[in-house]
Design a protein around this motif. Structure first.
Motif, short mmCIF file in Angstrom:
data_model
loop_
_atom_site.label_atom_id
_atom_site.label_comp_id
_atom_site.label_asym_id
_atom_site.label_seq_id
_atom_site.Cartn_x
_atom_site.Cartn_y
_atom_site.Cartn_z
N HIS A 1 2.26 1.41 10.97
CA HIS A 1 1.16 2.04 12.00
C HIS A 1 0.32 2.56 10.89
O HIS A 1 -0.41 2.70 11.54
CB HIS A 1 1.97 2.77 12.81
CG HIS A 1 1.70 4.35 12.44
ND1 HIS A 1 2.94 4.87 11.86
CD2 HIS A 1 1.18 5.23 13.02
CE1 HIS A 1 3.00 5.93 11.38
NE2 HIS A 1 2.19 6.50 12.41
N GLU A 2 0.08 2.60 9.49
CA GLU A 2 -0.99 3.69 8.80
C GLU A 2 -1.39 2.42 7.88
O GLU A 2 -2.40 2.95 7.27
CB GLU A 2 -0.30 4.95 8.47
CG GLU A 2 0.37 5.85 9.13
CD GLU A 2 1.19 6.99 8.23
OE1 GLU A 2 0.94 6.54 7.35
OE2 GLU A 2 0.83 8.43 8.99
N ILE A 3 -0.99 1.75 7.90
CA ILE A 3 -1.66 0.44 7.15
C ILE A 3 -2.57 -0.14 7.37
O ILE A 3 -3.55 0.00 8.40
CB ILE A 3 -0.85 -0.68 7.40
CG1 ILE A 3 1.35 -0.45 5.73
CG2 ILE A 3 -1.09 -1.91 5.97
CD1 ILE A 3 1.63 -2.05 6.75
N ASN A 4 -3.64 0.10 5.98
CA ASN A 4 -5.36 -0.09 7.05
C ASN A 4 -5.62 -1.77 7.24
O ASN A 4 -5.06 -2.96 6.11
CB ASN A 4 -6.03 -0.03 5.54
CG ASN A 4 -7.04 -0.07 5.65
OD1 ASN A 4 -8.11 -0.76 6.02
ND2 ASN A 4 -8.56 1.01 5.46
N ARG B 1 2.26 2.61 2.93
CA ARG B 1 2.64 3.23 3.87
C ARG B 1 3.54 2.47 4.96
O ARG B 1 3.43 1.73 5.15
CB ARG B 1 0.99 3.47 4.06
CG ARG B 1 0.16 4.01 3.68
CD ARG B 1 -1.46 3.54 4.23
NE ARG B 1 -2.53 4.16 3.19
CZ ARG B 1 -2.80 4.91 3.59
NH1 ARG B 1 -2.56 6.29 4.44
NH2 ARG B 1 -3.73 5.53 2.44
N PRO B 2 4.43 3.51 6.65
CA PRO B 2 4.91 2.73 6.82
C PRO B 2 3.30 2.24 8.38
O PRO B 2 2.35 2.06 8.01
CB PRO B 2 5.15 4.18 8.51
CG PRO B 2 3.76 5.19 7.76
CD PRO B 2 3.81 5.17 5.97
N ASN C 1 7.94 1.18 4.05
CA ASN C 1 6.62 1.31 3.72
C ASN C 1 5.64 -0.04 3.45
O ASN C 1 5.14 0.50 2.02
CB ASN C 1 6.23 2.61 2.83
CG ASN C 1 6.36 4.22 3.87
OD1 ASN C 1 6.42 4.13 4.96
ND2 ASN C 1 7.47 4.90 2.48
N GLU D 1 1.18 -0.94 -0.29
CA GLU D 1 0.00 0.12 0.19
C GLU D 1 0.49 1.20 0.05
O GLU D 1 0.64 2.09 -0.52
CB GLU D 1 -0.82 0.19 1.03
CG GLU D 1 -1.87 1.01 1.09
CD GLU D 1 -2.92 0.31 2.48
OE1 GLU D 1 -4.07 1.31 2.31
OE2 GLU D 1 -2.50 0.50 3.15
N TRP E 1 -3.92 -5.27 4.97
CA TRP E 1 -3.29 -5.99 5.97
C TRP E 1 -3.53 -7.56 5.08
O TRP E 1 -3.29 -8.49 4.87
CB TRP E 1 -3.08 -5.62 6.47
CG TRP E 1 -2.24 -6.67 7.14
CD1 TRP E 1 -2.19 -8.34 7.73
CD2 TRP E 1 -0.66 -6.90 8.05
NE1 TRP E 1 -1.56 -8.48 8.40
CE2 TRP E 1 -0.29 -8.01 8.45
CE3 TRP E 1 -0.21 -5.28 7.49
CZ2 TRP E 1 0.98 -7.68 8.78
CZ3 TRP E 1 1.25 -5.50 8.24
CH2 TRP E 1 1.98 -6.99 8.54
#
Length: 253
Positions: A102-105, A99-100, A153, A97, A109
């Motif tokens: 902690h920001e992954i939806n 993103r780092p 990311n 995606e 995932w």
């Protein structure tokens, strides 16, 4: 013929594009009867047609790798059409995606793991019994160099490919005495439609990947498929449980 697959029945997941497409076509050229599976029937049937134009045998079966019943149906179709299943390449996959962690939806995932990891698990459950019936087999799962050298990311992608490598090596031990070999291929950055989509989204990504590769270029899907074809052949008869890197030197420390 080098890497002779004459008389083999090979199933490829994600066979409509990218590495899977190359594996299907090169396997057909080497004499295998190929069951091309994918979600996209138009592109999948185009691969079947290309194999046919080159004198090979192939069929298309639609497969959503997140659905176990469809794996069993695809294997049954391969056995019905070609008499057996004695090789496979599991190339279906999904990308990150961007993103780092902690920001992954969480839904993203879970979706990625359903395709990249659970899909490989389902492939084992469907393919191994047919290979046990055939008396031998070779399974090649497509992982990534990110399994051993993660990049930022992309925690969902890197960790999923690590799971594919470990599952492949563990399965190799399960079936080593049954005549079934299991290996993983770890490609570096390869110019597939999936990677092209990522490079189109992020400015400078392609240039960065090229600069990071010691050979100064991206790989071609055929270059990965040549390694897969070797692992499917009897020339790799003593190779099981391997995590074979094909990356132009990218992962060299």
């Amino acid at each position: 013929m080098t890497y002779n697959l004459e008389g083999r029945s090979i199933l490829v997941t994600g066979g409509a594009s990218g590495i899977g497409r190359s594996v299907a076509i090169l396997s057909g050229e080497a004499g295998a009867a190929v069951t091309v599976t994918d979600l996209d029937p138009d592109r999948g049937n185009a691969v079947v047609d290309e194999i046919g134009r080159k004198g090979g045998q192939a069929q298309f079966v639609r497969l959503d790798v997140t659905q176990e019943a469809q794996h069993h149906a695809a294997v049954a179709a391969a056995v019905k059409a070609f008499g057996k299943l004695d090789g496979s390449c599991n190339a279906a996959g999904m990308s990150f995606e961007g993103r780092p962690v902690h920001e992954i939806n969480p839904d993203y995932w879970d979706k990625l793991y359903a395709i990249n990891v659970r899909g490989v698990f389902f492939s084992f459950r469907a393919q191994v019994p047919a290979m046990l019936e055939a008396g031998k087999g070779s399974i090649v799962n497509i992982a990534s160099t990110s399994a051993m050298a993660p990049f930022p990311n992309a925690a969902e992608y890197c960790s999923s490919k690590g799971a594919v490598v470990t599952a492949s090596r563990a399965a190799a031990l399960d079936y080593a005495k049954s005549g079934i070999r299991v290996n993983a291929i770890l490609p570096g950055a390869t110019r597939t439609p999936m990677l092209q989509g990522e490079m189109d989204k992020y400015d400078g990504l392609e240039e960065m990947m090229i600069a990071d590769c010691p050979q100064g270029r991206l790989g071609h899907p055929d270059e990965i498929a040549f390694a897969v074809r070797w692992l499917l052949s009897d020339e790799a008869s003593f190779v099981t449980g391997s995590a074979m890197v094909v990356d132009g030197g990218l992962s060299v420390p």
